[in-house]
Design an enzyme around this catalytic site. Structure first.
Site, PDB file in Angstrom:
ATOM      1  N   HIS A 156       0.835  -1.217   0.000  1.00  0.00           N
ATOM      2  CA  HIS A 156       0.000   0.000   0.000  1.00  0.00           C
ATOM      3  C   HIS A 156       0.868   1.266   0.000  1.00  0.00           C
ATOM      4  O   HIS A 156       0.421   2.327   0.452  1.00  0.00           O
ATOM      5  CB  HIS A 156      -0.958   0.031   1.202  1.00  0.00           C
ATOM      6  N   SER A 277      16.310  20.845 -16.106  1.00  0.00           N
ATOM      7  CA  SER A 277      15.177  21.743 -16.330  1.00  0.00           C
ATOM      8  C   SER A 277      15.655  22.969 -17.097  1.00  0.00           C
ATOM      9  O   SER A 277      16.797  23.410 -16.936  1.00  0.00           O
ATOM     10  CB  SER A 277      14.570  22.170 -14.993  1.00  0.00           C
ATOM     11  N   LYS A 283      17.374  20.779 -10.857  1.00  0.00           N
ATOM     12  CA  LYS A 283      16.618  19.583 -11.223  1.00  0.00           C
ATOM     13  C   LYS A 283      17.480  18.527 -11.909  1.00  0.00           C
ATOM     14  O   LYS A 283      18.359  18.822 -12.697  1.00  0.00           O
ATOM     15  CB  LYS A 283      15.458  19.947 -12.169  1.00  0.00           C
ATOM     16  N   GLU A 290      10.190   7.980 -16.828  1.00  0.00           N
ATOM     17  CA  GLU A 290       8.858   8.549 -17.043  1.00  0.00           C
ATOM     18  C   GLU A 290       8.358   8.252 -18.451  1.00  0.00           C
ATOM     19  O   GLU A 290       7.172   7.962 -18.653  1.00  0.00           O
ATOM     20  CB  GLU A 290       8.902  10.055 -16.797  1.00  0.00           C
TER      21      GLU A 290
END
Length: 464
Positions: A156, A277, A283, A290
């Site tokens: 979970h 970024s 970043k 992704e």
């Protein structure tokens, strides 16, 4: 330009209709399979006396020249042709004359395209198998490196029990081994030759379908000509297998994204597999993970597209089936690039072992071991479970962890607690004691790694 099938109709299409009907923009990638199949078809025709041996020699010489020129870039696929089959036949006839028109004897574009696609899928499955093996090997090597690294295991997305990072990675190795099995299984049903089924009913010529199939590396032939030209089950199976493969990528990608975030900081991805970024200089984005997560939906879409194309068409061939190739090509391309990216990304990934251990210590993930401690002392498990839950709840309120709670506090809950409880709830010991087969102990993970390495060696031996 009049079509080769002109006769019953004028063979001249409206320009928009011609563009709509054409498959050459995407089936041009089948040129190698089309030429290879045509060479074998010519061999069979000559062997059965259906065409003269001299014509066969000229046809094969012409086809080999077309293939060589396409491979070298000397010749380009003519995108005004209707499909790759018409392009090859047209180029052949242009080069060797009327003998080129003999090549299409005892076959149809229906069994020809079925043959080309099967040959293509067979080759791609072999490439995919190799790439999956590389992925499994990368995961196994990384698991070997981190087989002693303690981290929290989750259910979970809540910290649950202590495991090792190596154990976690081996779970994915097992998934990809199942993907390998599925690909091998699909290959068996793909490796059946449809050539000689012709349009749908076979042919009046005394052909030798088995000779042609054997020459092209097939195990057997389609036993029913209607089925042979209309069967695309193997493509559906492949896209199903690739959808499951991509689901595994998506799950791993999701974890890599989480693990590499500042909130977890469990892993550091190589600069080679991250981006920055355009505005935020701090970043380091896990874009490859992704993208793989996003591309999973694309492969699912390819599977649903093909299933939908096939669901309502009667036997045998229908033009709808021209829509079978793009989903197959796209799913294969997508799965291959994900495999090619992920294996080296995993190899270069570094674990932050200190953060993993720190997260494990803060999550009360040794609570089950505390309950087991009481159970082994003679307390019924449900009673031990309730006492342990109460201790955890009180620790949360007081800001304590189980390892630091004094013995006198423990004894307020039960006089069964003794000094040895700290040994029982030590995270390293918690992992070490989970030595059941398939468990997270170092010895168990080593056994898993060895089992997978044995499979990898066996698979490599088959390829060699």
């Amino acid at each position: 330009m009049k079509k080769m099938w002109a006769g019953r109709t004028a063979g001249e299409l409206n320009k928009i209709a011609d563009k709509f009907n054409a498959s050459i923009p995407f089936d041009k990638r089948l040129y190698r399979q089309d030429i290879t199949g045509s060479i074998m078809h010519a061999e069979m025709l000559a062997a059965k006396g259906i065409i003269p041996a001299a014509a066969k020699d000229h046809i094969i010489e012409g086809l080999e020249g077309i293939l060589e020129d396409l491979e070298s870039g000397k010749l380009e696929v003519d995108l005004t042709a209707e499909d790759v089959h018409m392009f090859v036949e047209g180029a052949l006839t242009e080069r060797i004359g009327a003998e080129g028109k003999m090549l299409h004897t005892a076959r149809s574009r229906n069994d020809q395209v079925a043959l080309d696609l099967r040959m293509y899928v067979k080759e791609e499955i072999e490439d995919l198998q190799q790439l999956v093996l590389e992925m499994v090997e990368a995961l196994t090597d990384k698991a070997e490196e981190y087989k002693k690294t303690v981290m929290p295991g989750y259910t979970h997305l809540q910290r649950a029990q202590p495991i090792t990072f190596g154990h976690h990675l081996m779970a994915y190795a097992m998934m990809y081994l199942r993907d390998l099995d599925r690909l091998k299984d699909v290959y068996k049903r793909t490796n059946v030759s449809p050539i000689g089924c012709c349009a749908l009913a076979g042919t009046t010529y005394l052909t030798d379908r088995r000779m042609e199939a054997k020459g092209l590396g097939f195990d057997s032939i389609c036993l029913n000509s209607l089925d042979g030209v209309s069967d695309r089950d193997y493509s559906v199976e492949l896209l199903s297998a690739l959808s499951i493969l991509m689901m595994h990528f998506s799950r791993l990608a999701e974890e890599v994204v989480l693990w590499s975030s500042w909130e977890f900081k469990f892993v550091e991805l190589s600069d080679s597999f991250t981006t920055g970024s355009s505005i935020m200089p701090q970043k380091k984005n896990p874009d490859m993970a992704e993208l793989a997560r996003g591309k999973t939906g694309r492969v699912y879409g390819d599977l649903m597209s093909l299933l939908t194309v096939l669901k309502g068409i009667p036997l045998a061939y229908n033009k709808d089936m021209q829509e079978d190739k793009e989903p197959v090509f796209d799913a294969i391309d997508t799965a291959k690039i994900c495999l090619q990216v992920f294996a080296p990304m995993i190899r270069e990934m570094k674990a932050n072992e200190e953060n993993m251990m720190h997260a494990a210590q803060k999550g009360f993930i040794n609570a089950t071991d505390l309950a087991d401690y009481l159970t082994k002392k003679g307390m019924p498990f449900r009673e031990a479970y309730k006492i342990t839950g109460t201790i955890v709840s009180d620790c949360v309120k007081s800001g304590m962890v189980l390892e630091n709670l004094p013995l006198e506090e423990y004894r307020k809950y039960s006089d069964m607690f003794e000094q040895d409880l700290y040994d029982a709830i030590d995270l390293i010991n918690c992992v070490k004691r989970r030595n059941s087969e398939g468990g997270t102990s170092v010895e168990s993970v080593e056994a898993q790694i060895q089992a997978v390495r044995n499979i990898l060696e066996e698979e490599k031996g088959e390829w060699e």
